[in-house]
Design an enzyme around this catalytic site. Sequence first.
Site, PDB file in Angstrom:
ATOM      1  N   ASP A  38       0.859  -1.198   0.139  1.00 37.62           N
ATOM      2  CA  ASP A  38      -0.020  -0.132   0.033  1.00 37.62           C
ATOM      3  C   ASP A  38       0.856   1.354  -0.125  1.00 37.62           C
ATOM      4  OD1 ASP A  38      -1.538  -2.392   0.872  1.00 37.62           O
ATOM      5  OD2 ASP A  38      -2.963  -1.019   1.737  1.00 37.62           O
ATOM      6  N   HIS A  56      -1.294   4.553  -0.674  1.00 39.02           N
ATOM      7  CA  HIS A  56      -2.189   5.502  -0.303  1.00 39.02           C
ATOM      8  C   HIS A  56      -1.870   6.888  -0.565  1.00 39.02           C
ATOM      9  CE1 HIS A  56      -5.007   2.806   1.310  1.00 39.02           C
ATOM     10  NE2 HIS A  56      -4.192   2.156   1.981  1.00 39.02           N
ATOM     11  N   ASP A  74      -3.935  -0.376  -3.607  1.00 40.25           N
ATOM     12  CA  ASP A  74      -4.109   0.938  -2.736  1.00 40.25           C
ATOM     13  C   ASP A  74      -3.022   1.865  -3.109  1.00 40.25           C
ATOM     14  OD1 ASP A  74      -6.145  -0.370  -1.537  1.00 40.25           O
ATOM     15  OD2 ASP A  74      -5.535  -0.432   0.484  1.00 40.25           O
ATOM     16  N   ASP A  84      -6.030   7.234  -1.967  1.00 40.05           N
ATOM     17  CA  ASP A  84      -6.895   7.733  -0.732  1.00 40.05           C
ATOM     18  C   ASP A  84      -5.867   7.785   0.455  1.00 40.05           C
ATOM     19  OD1 ASP A  84      -9.510   7.580  -1.555  1.00 40.05           O
ATOM     20  OD2 ASP A  84     -10.090   5.406  -1.388  1.00 40.05           O
ATOM     21  N   ARG A  85      -6.285   8.816   1.305  1.00 39.91           N
ATOM     22  CA  ARG A  85      -5.760   9.260   2.620  1.00 39.91           C
ATOM     23  C   ARG A  85      -4.606  10.089   2.388  1.00 39.91           C
ATOM     24  NH1 ARG A  85      -7.466   3.495   4.847  1.00 39.91           N
ATOM     25  NH2 ARG A  85      -9.179   4.293   6.145  1.00 39.91           N
ATOM     26  N   ASN A 109      -8.442  -2.829  -2.485  1.00 46.40           N
ATOM     27  CA  ASN A 109      -9.727  -2.416  -2.308  1.00 46.40           C
ATOM     28  C   ASN A 109     -10.066  -0.934  -2.188  1.00 46.40           C
ATOM     29  OD1 ASN A 109      -7.962  -2.284   0.346  1.00 46.40           O
ATOM     30  ND2 ASN A 109      -9.944  -1.741   1.325  1.00 46.40           N
ATOM     31  N   HIS A 110      -9.045   0.018  -2.433  1.00 47.44           N
ATOM     32  CA  HIS A 110      -9.373   1.222  -2.428  1.00 47.44           C
ATOM     33  C   HIS A 110      -9.382   1.772  -3.904  1.00 47.44           C
ATOM     34  CE1 HIS A 110      -9.391   3.187   1.568  1.00 47.44           C
ATOM     35  NE2 HIS A 110      -8.919   1.955   2.024  1.00 47.44           N
ATOM     36  N   HIS A 147      -3.862  -8.428  -3.102  1.00 49.03           N
ATOM     37  CA  HIS A 147      -3.874  -7.182  -2.095  1.00 49.03           C
ATOM     38  C   HIS A 147      -4.418  -7.749  -0.791  1.00 49.03           C
ATOM     39  CE1 HIS A 147      -4.120  -3.212  -0.542  1.00 49.03           C
ATOM     40  NE2 HIS A 147      -5.453  -3.642  -0.206  1.00 49.03           N
ATOM     41  N   ARG A 153     -13.573  -5.905   9.599  1.00 48.45           N
ATOM     42  CA  ARG A 153     -14.024  -4.818   8.422  1.00 48.45           C
ATOM     43  C   ARG A 153     -15.434  -5.116   7.858  1.00 48.45           C
ATOM     44  NH1 ARG A 153      -8.982  -3.211   6.130  1.00 48.45           N
ATOM     45  NH2 ARG A 153      -7.392  -4.672   6.637  1.00 48.45           N
ATOM     46  N   HIS A 209      -2.513  -4.715   2.230  1.00 52.07           N
ATOM     47  CA  HIS A 209      -3.771  -4.323   2.956  1.00 52.07           C
ATOM     48  C   HIS A 209      -3.763  -4.052   4.480  1.00 52.07           C
ATOM     49  CE1 HIS A 209      -8.118  -4.479   2.912  1.00 52.07           C
ATOM     50  NE2 HIS A 209      -8.275  -5.676   3.442  1.00 52.07           N
ATOM     51  N   ASP A 226     -25.377  -0.276  36.552  1.00 50.69           N
ATOM     52  CA  ASP A 226     -25.340   0.221  37.770  1.00 50.69           C
ATOM     53  C   ASP A 226     -26.879   0.192  38.243  1.00 50.69           C
ATOM     54  OD1 ASP A 226     -24.476   1.429  39.875  1.00 50.69           O
ATOM     55  OD2 ASP A 226     -24.479   3.675  39.026  1.00 50.69           O
ATOM     56  N   ASP A 240     -24.852  12.368  -5.427  1.00 48.40           N
ATOM     57  CA  ASP A 240     -24.391  13.409  -6.209  1.00 48.40           C
ATOM     58  C   ASP A 240     -23.470  12.862  -7.350  1.00 48.40           C
ATOM     59  OD1 ASP A 240     -23.171  15.864  -6.880  1.00 48.40           O
ATOM     60  OD2 ASP A 240     -21.330  15.747  -5.412  1.00 48.40           O
ATOM     61  N   ASP A 279     -22.643  13.884 -10.443  1.00 46.26           N
ATOM     62  CA  ASP A 279     -22.122  14.749 -11.183  1.00 46.26           C
ATOM     63  C   ASP A 279     -20.785  15.642 -10.467  1.00 46.26           C
ATOM     64  OD1 ASP A 279     -23.292  16.568  -9.764  1.00 46.26           O
ATOM     65  OD2 ASP A 279     -24.233  17.748 -11.182  1.00 46.26           O
ATOM     66  N   SER A 331     -20.915  17.591  -7.923  1.00 44.78           N
ATOM     67  CA  SER A 331     -20.928  19.195  -7.852  1.00 44.78           C
ATOM     68  C   SER A 331     -21.045  19.606  -6.451  1.00 44.78           C
ATOM     69  CB  SER A 331     -22.585  19.611  -8.354  1.00 44.78           C
ATOM     70  OG  SER A 331     -23.170  18.986  -7.724  1.00 44.78           O
ATOM     71  N   GLU A 374     -34.514  14.771  -2.713  1.00 50.33           N
ATOM     72  CA  GLU A 374     -33.896  13.486  -2.742  1.00 50.33           C
ATOM     73  C   GLU A 374     -33.246  12.841  -1.646  1.00 50.33           C
ATOM     74  OE1 GLU A 374     -32.737  14.467  -7.540  1.00 50.33           O
ATOM     75  OE2 GLU A 374     -31.399  14.816  -6.236  1.00 50.33           O
ATOM     76  N   ASP A 383     -29.516  21.084   5.396  1.00 48.43           N
ATOM     77  CA  ASP A 383     -29.785  22.146   4.750  1.00 48.43           C
ATOM     78  C   ASP A 383     -29.204  23.444   5.546  1.00 48.43           C
ATOM     79  OD1 ASP A 383     -30.481  23.821   2.543  1.00 48.43           O
ATOM     80  OD2 ASP A 383     -32.583  23.452   2.950  1.00 48.43           O
ATOM     81  N   GLU A 407     -20.179  22.299   3.122  1.00 49.77           N
ATOM     82  CA  GLU A 407     -20.801  23.183   4.337  1.00 49.77           C
ATOM     83  C   GLU A 407     -20.991  22.320   5.565  1.00 49.77           C
ATOM     84  OE1 GLU A 407     -23.350  27.084   5.109  1.00 49.77           O
ATOM     85  OE2 GLU A 407     -23.727  25.842   3.187  1.00 49.77           O
TER      86      GLU A 407
END
Length: 638
Positions: A191, A193, A220, A223-224, A252-253, A307, A376, A403, A497, A580, A582, A584, A591, A622, A633
């Site tokens: 890995d 990463h 791998d 990621d990270r 796996n990543h 892996h 896992r 892994h 208790d 999501d 696309d 964005s 949804e 929201d 956000e």
Amino acid sequence: MCLFIQIVSQVALLSGQPDKLKTKNFTQLPTMLADKSAVKIQGAYRNHQARLRLKKRAAWQIHEKLEYSSEQTEAKLRDIFDKLLRASNSLAPSVSKLLQKARLPVEEKELLRLTNPDSIPVEASYYGPRIEGPITRQTFVNLIEAFQYGEILHEKYVCQILHQARAILKTLPNYNPIDLSHLHHIYIIGDLHGQLADLLHIFNENGLPGIDNPYVFNGDFVDRGRNSVEVFLLILVALIIYPSSVFLNRGNHEDIMLSSYFGFQDEVNNKYRRQKTPLLDLFKDVFSWLPIYSSVHAKKSKLMIVHGGISSRVDLQRIKSLTRNRYISIEVPPKSKSGDQRLTPDEDNEYRQMQDLLWSDPDPHNRQGCRNNDDRNIGCFFGPDITEQFLNEYNYSILIRSHQVKERGYEFTHDHKVLTVFSASNYCGGSNWGAVIRWDYNELEPLLIQYKIEHVEMGKLNFNKEVTLFEDPAYQSLVEKIMTNKSLLQKEFERADRYQTNHLSLTVWSKIMTNVLHIDLPWLILRSKLVQEDTQGILYNTMFDGYILNNTRFQMSNPGIMEDLYIWKDMLIRLFNLIDYDHSGFISRNEFSDVVKLILYDEYGTGDINEAYIEELISAMDLDKNGRIDINEFLGKI
């Protein structure tokens, strides 16, 4: 006097401190007293070293368990995805369509149209590296130098590399057959990463990939780390230049569902804002074409390199013949060839084999047989008997896998028949070594090469500092997990208790911590850092002193919603990324509400959660009350 000076000097040397003692500072001691002093000093040092090793072991256990617990979300996600597909008629049409897309290959013509390098202009303001003409060794060196200084490759050239590598990968079988009688030796990399410094160190110390210097990269890549794009591109460039001596296995990543949460998708979004959607689709497609394992033939040995691991159901003949690019994600099953939503039993067996190869681990307790991987919640734990049977059936000498982060960068298990190699040093803020394997044609055993990049000189630190440097990130994650489950823990503590003493025995407290957090840690060792105790036992309420999940943006009538958002944070992010499509960063409130309602009703039982609660939960996400959810956000405020 001489005897005493010698003993103290040895202790100073063992502790990593230079010997600065001067003879004039000491008066002569009787021999018997000096002997007793020596014994006391040596005993104190041995006790301290034992405590230090115990603390380190505890810190490593936390690190590994939290690493696994973050991936336990995957099992929940698979279950929920399956339920969402079965309930697709009750979801908004746009959500249902996007859920289907998540497990389908990208349409070929559309992919080529949107990522055609010839149709992507390079702006006059771009001063980064360029690829003019064929990709050569000089291209490789130029990219290494550019990436070393933090330069970002233009999306035109990224697409060029990905398409050329994709063309090669599509011609390869499901496994890499490697004959060392022609190559003489091979380096096996675990890995990485996204840790570019480790990859560049490996190349610097062991030579660049070449016809006479072959490499296997065991998954791998992404990621990270901060440079997943650059790490993967350099490895693909090496493949393009030397397709007969550079080999890639899928990890796996290398899975768009996983990388949408663990950093790679965010990295692409930040570096390539204009082309992020088609680029992610292209990366997703390339991931699906990576071979599944490698088979290395040496003069005296035969190596299986994969892996994750193996299981009792893995059939290499089946693996060699399956259509690997169907598995866009190992997180969610592909669509059945029959057109049905559910896989046939035979297809499901093939899908589970893919999970086992990419996700399994050697059994941590050295138990016989195969069992579910409880750490896992995907893949399996395989015992030494499974390893023995597998190696005998397919005439292999050893199973080499990655892994799992290892303190020394590597680890032998199952009577030296399984070797784990992990090449990302100081992984996720830790202090582990990275390692590389070199296997020569005439050798029976591997050469193991260890290294650390940009690490602190641990031998020059005081004892307490040495542990603290490693354990802080792990303990911070553990505290966050505890506070996320505060209500559940308090409920279980109070139930245990019975006489309302505010005390629990260490055994009961430990059992509750394991059951609620789903992490089996050495609570006996950790308790001093987490909770207070007195002669009557553990003062369980003190565990929450000084910590609070608080945010002024969330003023809610239901005080449990903040904790629910923490508990469901990982799942909400994954589901957000599913919808999501696309990339964005926004989805419609309605949804997302559809999906959350289905999750919560299924989790708690229809009728147990009212509409007002669900509405307030969605409202909490929201933040701007504009009818759409901004995931960045939300994450910034939670």
